[in-house]
Design a protein around this motif. Structure first.
Motif, PDB file in Angstrom:
ATOM      1  N   ASN A 145      -6.429   5.545 -10.665  1.00 16.24           N
ATOM      2  CA  ASN A 145      -5.258   4.899 -10.093  1.00 16.24           C
ATOM      3  C   ASN A 145      -4.268   5.969  -9.648  1.00 16.24           C
ATOM      4  O   ASN A 145      -4.420   7.148  -9.979  1.00 16.24           O
ATOM      5  CB  ASN A 145      -4.609   3.976 -11.109  1.00 16.24           C
ATOM      6  CG  ASN A 145      -5.394   2.684 -11.290  1.00 16.24           C
ATOM      7  OD1 ASN A 145      -6.446   2.486 -10.702  1.00 16.24           O
ATOM      8  ND2 ASN A 145      -4.860   1.805 -12.109  1.00 16.24           N
ATOM      9  N   PHE A 146      -3.235   5.558  -8.936  1.00 15.25           N
ATOM     10  CA  PHE A 146      -2.269   6.505  -8.383  1.00 15.25           C
ATOM     11  C   PHE A 146      -1.684   7.387  -9.476  1.00 15.25           C
ATOM     12  O   PHE A 146      -1.168   6.908 -10.477  1.00 15.25           O
ATOM     13  CB  PHE A 146      -1.143   5.763  -7.662  1.00 15.25           C
ATOM     14  CG  PHE A 146      -0.227   6.683  -6.917  1.00 15.25           C
ATOM     15  CD1 PHE A 146      -0.546   7.116  -5.650  1.00 15.25           C
ATOM     16  CD2 PHE A 146       0.949   7.137  -7.490  1.00 15.25           C
ATOM     17  CE1 PHE A 146       0.286   7.991  -4.961  1.00 15.25           C
ATOM     18  CE2 PHE A 146       1.788   8.007  -6.808  1.00 15.25           C
ATOM     19  CZ  PHE A 146       1.457   8.426  -5.544  1.00 15.25           C
TER      20      PHE A 146
ATOM     21  N   TYR B 267      -4.387   0.903  -7.317  1.00 18.39           N
ATOM     22  CA  TYR B 267      -5.720   1.503  -7.310  1.00 18.39           C
ATOM     23  C   TYR B 267      -6.179   1.828  -5.886  1.00 18.39           C
ATOM     24  O   TYR B 267      -5.725   1.216  -4.921  1.00 18.39           O
ATOM     25  CB  TYR B 267      -6.729   0.600  -8.027  1.00 18.39           C
ATOM     26  CG  TYR B 267      -6.878  -0.780  -7.423  1.00 18.39           C
ATOM     27  CD1 TYR B 267      -7.819  -1.025  -6.426  1.00 18.39           C
ATOM     28  CD2 TYR B 267      -6.100  -1.841  -7.870  1.00 18.39           C
ATOM     29  CE1 TYR B 267      -7.968  -2.284  -5.873  1.00 18.39           C
ATOM     30  CE2 TYR B 267      -6.242  -3.109  -7.324  1.00 18.39           C
ATOM     31  CZ  TYR B 267      -7.176  -3.314  -6.330  1.00 18.39           C
ATOM     32  OH  TYR B 267      -7.313  -4.563  -5.780  1.00 18.39           O
ATOM     33  N   PRO B 268      -7.088   2.808  -5.755  1.00 23.33           N
ATOM     34  CA  PRO B 268      -7.491   3.286  -4.434  1.00 23.33           C
ATOM     35  C   PRO B 268      -8.539   2.387  -3.777  1.00 23.33           C
ATOM     36  O   PRO B 268      -9.485   1.931  -4.428  1.00 23.33           O
ATOM     37  CB  PRO B 268      -8.076   4.669  -4.730  1.00 23.33           C
ATOM     38  CG  PRO B 268      -8.612   4.551  -6.116  1.00 23.33           C
ATOM     39  CD  PRO B 268      -7.697   3.601  -6.835  1.00 23.33           C
TER      40      PRO B 268
ATOM     41  N   TYR C 147      -3.560   3.356  -1.946  1.00 20.04           N
ATOM     42  CA  TYR C 147      -3.456   2.747  -3.268  1.00 20.04           C
ATOM     43  C   TYR C 147      -2.751   1.415  -3.074  1.00 20.04           C
ATOM     44  O   TYR C 147      -1.719   1.356  -2.397  1.00 20.04           O
ATOM     45  CB  TYR C 147      -2.678   3.655  -4.217  1.00 20.04           C
ATOM     46  CG  TYR C 147      -3.397   4.952  -4.468  1.00 20.04           C
ATOM     47  CD1 TYR C 147      -4.264   5.083  -5.549  1.00 20.04           C
ATOM     48  CD2 TYR C 147      -3.244   6.029  -3.608  1.00 20.04           C
ATOM     49  CE1 TYR C 147      -4.946   6.276  -5.771  1.00 20.04           C
ATOM     50  CE2 TYR C 147      -3.918   7.222  -3.825  1.00 20.04           C
ATOM     51  CZ  TYR C 147      -4.769   7.329  -4.899  1.00 20.04           C
ATOM     52  OH  TYR C 147      -5.447   8.503  -5.121  1.00 20.04           O
TER      53      TYR C 147
ATOM     54  N   ARG D 164       0.833  -1.196   0.000  1.00 19.47           N
ATOM     55  CA  ARG D 164       0.000   0.000   0.000  1.00 19.47           C
ATOM     56  C   ARG D 164       0.872   1.252   0.000  1.00 19.47           C
ATOM     57  O   ARG D 164       1.915   1.273   0.643  1.00 19.47           O
ATOM     58  CB  ARG D 164      -0.877   0.013   1.259  1.00 19.47           C
ATOM     59  CG  ARG D 164      -1.712  -1.240   1.417  1.00 19.47           C
ATOM     60  CD  ARG D 164      -2.281  -1.397   2.830  1.00 19.47           C
ATOM     61  NE  ARG D 164      -3.199  -0.360   3.215  1.00 19.47           N
ATOM     62  CZ  ARG D 164      -4.501  -0.365   2.982  1.00 19.47           C
ATOM     63  NH1 ARG D 164      -5.062  -1.382   2.361  1.00 19.47           N
ATOM     64  NH2 ARG D 164      -5.265   0.630   3.371  1.00 19.47           N
TER      65      ARG D 164
END
Length: 164
Positions: A133-134, A121-122, A100, A89
């Motif tokens: 996504n980040f 992804y969150p 994310y 994460r």
């Protein structure tokens, strides 16, 4: 020239006081974990996940001053585990509720796991969020989490977390 930065590289004298465990007991669960350095200087995240009292996760996180992600595309995890599935994460702001994530399975041999930052992804409380996504310009936190919806003992050794 390859650009890389060690977010954290473990060794026998590494200061790990900023690595903190967060388990489901923050929500009433009974899971437990601890984080330490072993004799050879690797970080060890170990414990027991319990489903009792709606529990089911254990995690360890490391917060640091904002790291500029410009020019970097991936994170390399140098880990050895127990054959179990873990989450890696990141947070662009340590105070954010969501993180994310990316999943990986930690084999019983040392491995270099490559995670592309833009593939992360969150999520919040295990639910994927309807957000991109980040794509932030920095990272302030990394974490490892185990939550496989079963009671289990786990052990993950970490040699380094590197961004390239």
């Amino acid at each position: 020239m390859k650009k890389e930065y060690h977010i954290f590289k473990f060794n026998k004298t590494a200061h790990t006081s900023l690595w903190t465990t967060v388990n489901d007991n923050v929500m009433g669960g009974k899971s437990s974990s601890h984080f330490s350095l072993n004799k050879v200087g690797h970080g060890v995240f170990e414990g027991d996940v319990s489903l009792e009292d709606n529990g089911g996760f254990a995690s360890v996180k490391y917060r640091f001053n904002a790291l500029d992600t410009a020019g970097f595309s991936k994170i390399i995890l140098n880990v050895k585990g127990d054959g179990k599935r873990y989450q890696f994460r990141i947070k662009d702001r340590a105070t954010n509720k969501h993180a994310y994530i990316s999943y990986f399975t930690a084999t019983t041999e040392w491995q270099h796991i490559t995670i592309y930052i833009t593939d992360m992804y969150p999520t919040f409380k295990g639910q994927k969020l309807d957000l991109p996504n980040f794509n932030a310009s920095h990272i302030e936190e990394v974490a490892f989490l185990i939550a496989n919806k079963k009671e289990e003992h786990f052990k993950l050794e970490i040699a380094a977390v590197t961004i390239e």
